[in-house]
Design an enzyme around this catalytic site. Sequence first.
Site, PDB file in Angstrom:
ATOM      1  N   SER A  90       0.804  -1.230   0.000  1.00 58.60           N
ATOM      2  CA  SER A  90       0.000   0.000   0.000  1.00 58.60           C
ATOM      3  C   SER A  90       0.831   1.272   0.000  1.00 58.60           C
ATOM      4  O   SER A  90       0.273   2.372  -0.114  1.00 58.60           O
ATOM      5  CB  SER A  90      -0.944   0.013   1.207  1.00 58.60           C
ATOM      6  OG  SER A  90      -2.041  -0.833   0.986  1.00 58.60           O
ATOM      7  N   LYS A  93       0.261   3.692  -2.750  1.00 57.79           N
ATOM      8  CA  LYS A  93      -0.769   4.724  -2.707  1.00 57.79           C
ATOM      9  C   LYS A  93      -0.187   6.131  -2.593  1.00 57.79           C
ATOM     10  O   LYS A  93      -0.890   7.118  -2.838  1.00 57.79           O
ATOM     11  CB  LYS A  93      -1.736   4.453  -1.562  1.00 57.79           C
ATOM     12  CG  LYS A  93      -2.554   3.179  -1.768  1.00 57.79           C
ATOM     13  CD  LYS A  93      -3.513   2.925  -0.618  1.00 57.79           C
ATOM     14  CE  LYS A  93      -4.382   1.715  -0.927  1.00 57.79           C
ATOM     15  NZ  LYS A  93      -4.046   0.550  -0.133  1.00 57.79           N
ATOM     16  N   SER A 150      -6.273   4.024   3.783  1.00 55.49           N
ATOM     17  CA  SER A 150      -5.613   3.100   2.856  1.00 55.49           C
ATOM     18  C   SER A 150      -6.640   2.302   2.060  1.00 55.49           C
ATOM     19  O   SER A 150      -6.470   1.098   1.807  1.00 55.49           O
ATOM     20  CB  SER A 150      -4.677   2.146   3.607  1.00 55.49           C
ATOM     21  OG  SER A 150      -3.771   1.535   2.729  1.00 55.49           O
ATOM     22  N   LYS A 258       3.118   6.797   4.799  1.00 58.60           N
ATOM     23  CA  LYS A 258       2.232   5.698   4.402  1.00 58.60           C
ATOM     24  C   LYS A 258       2.800   4.339   4.807  1.00 58.60           C
ATOM     25  O   LYS A 258       3.988   4.084   4.673  1.00 58.60           O
ATOM     26  CB  LYS A 258       2.024   5.735   2.883  1.00 58.60           C
ATOM     27  CG  LYS A 258       0.913   4.811   2.392  1.00 58.60           C
ATOM     28  CD  LYS A 258      -0.445   5.354   2.774  1.00 58.60           C
ATOM     29  CE  LYS A 258      -1.553   4.347   2.519  1.00 58.60           C
ATOM     30  NZ  LYS A 258      -1.542   3.208   3.474  1.00 58.60           N
TER      31      LYS A 258
END
Length: 413
Positions: A90, A93, A150, A258
């Site tokens: 993730s 992202k 997320s 993140k």
Amino acid sequence: MRVILKAICLLFLGLTFVFTSHHVFAIKKKLSTEKPENTKKEKLADNINIIRYPGSTAIALKAKQAIVTDYFTGKILLEKHAHEKMPPSSMTKMMTSYVIEEKLKKGEVSLDTTFLVSEKAWRIGGSKSFMPLGEQVKLEDILRGIIIQSGNDACVVAAEGLYGSEEEFVDVMNSTAQEMGMKNTHFVNSNGWYTENHYSTAYDLALLGSWLIKTHPEFYPIYREKNFTFGKDQKGKSITQGNRNPLLYKDLGCDGIKTGYTDEGGYGIVASFIDKDRRYIIVINGLSSMQERSDEAAKVVYWIKQNFVNKKFYSKGDVVDEVPVWLGVKNKVQLEVAEDIFGLVLRSEQKNNVDIKKNIPPSLSAPLRAGDVAGQIIITIDKERQETPIIVKESIEKVGFFRQIILYITSLF
């Protein structure tokens, strides 16, 4: 006779018990002495392939890939397999949100722009923002869903809304990555779901994190928000989800960026934190659990704080010299530093490996304007050079014509 045989048997059994007990004790003793050796080997394994800034203290890392960079200079302070290709999970992202923010920055869309939630977005698995099927959702909520929650579904909604399809959006992600210099990165989807040929490196993700902060400062505060409420559960109750970044909940100066997880890539994080006005970017990946990721990230932060200091050499406006002014209504002018001058130095060697030089002319000619560049201060730290302008403190007009003649004649004698 029976009594003698019975005594012999008992004696035999007793000797067997003693021998067996001694043998078991020896094995246990051997195992107990071997355990620290195994632990030592494990710790040594954690240190393999770690490259540290010269003079910094040793650190063992369980992460398979890691990097620490100085945000201001890009200097690498710590790395472990930093250029090894890995599933970015993730952490992908970050690029998705970057592309969205670029569209917002250019004014092509606004935070109030709405996008339709398709069935593809609604059905996607993994972490979700619970985007409602068939409804229009504001881009502001989509962006927060991606950054804070997320949400895999939010990524697809944004991709389809901005470029018509996720495939077209991914093409933009890849071209943007190349423009940034992310040479070992290739995206296949917008959310980081594990797919063959979807990869990045710790180095590239650190680069992306720096770009995101530098180019989109107006959106960066979202990355430190600890929770976001969006969507409804089956009972119609609002759903609040917390930010998965563990460093946001510790008093360490972290303000983003993140986290990520897949079975194939393990647990990872791209983090940014500030220590006394100095920003650092951290990437670790390949951890076995959320707790291990949290502990390892905090460990790296403490390592940075232990080893490095943001030393201030000059403050903006500090007067560094005074030089003669030729043909000016004033004979001399003060020169000052144009901006604060900081340097990243080892805490243990603040006076070593630092060389400061001033490049200033012996005199200046009028007219002069406050702010005119008159020279440079050159600071070299461990062979890394940085230049800062030295400027004129005040304006000085040129003397009149007759005064000029007198000064010229005077200079001849």
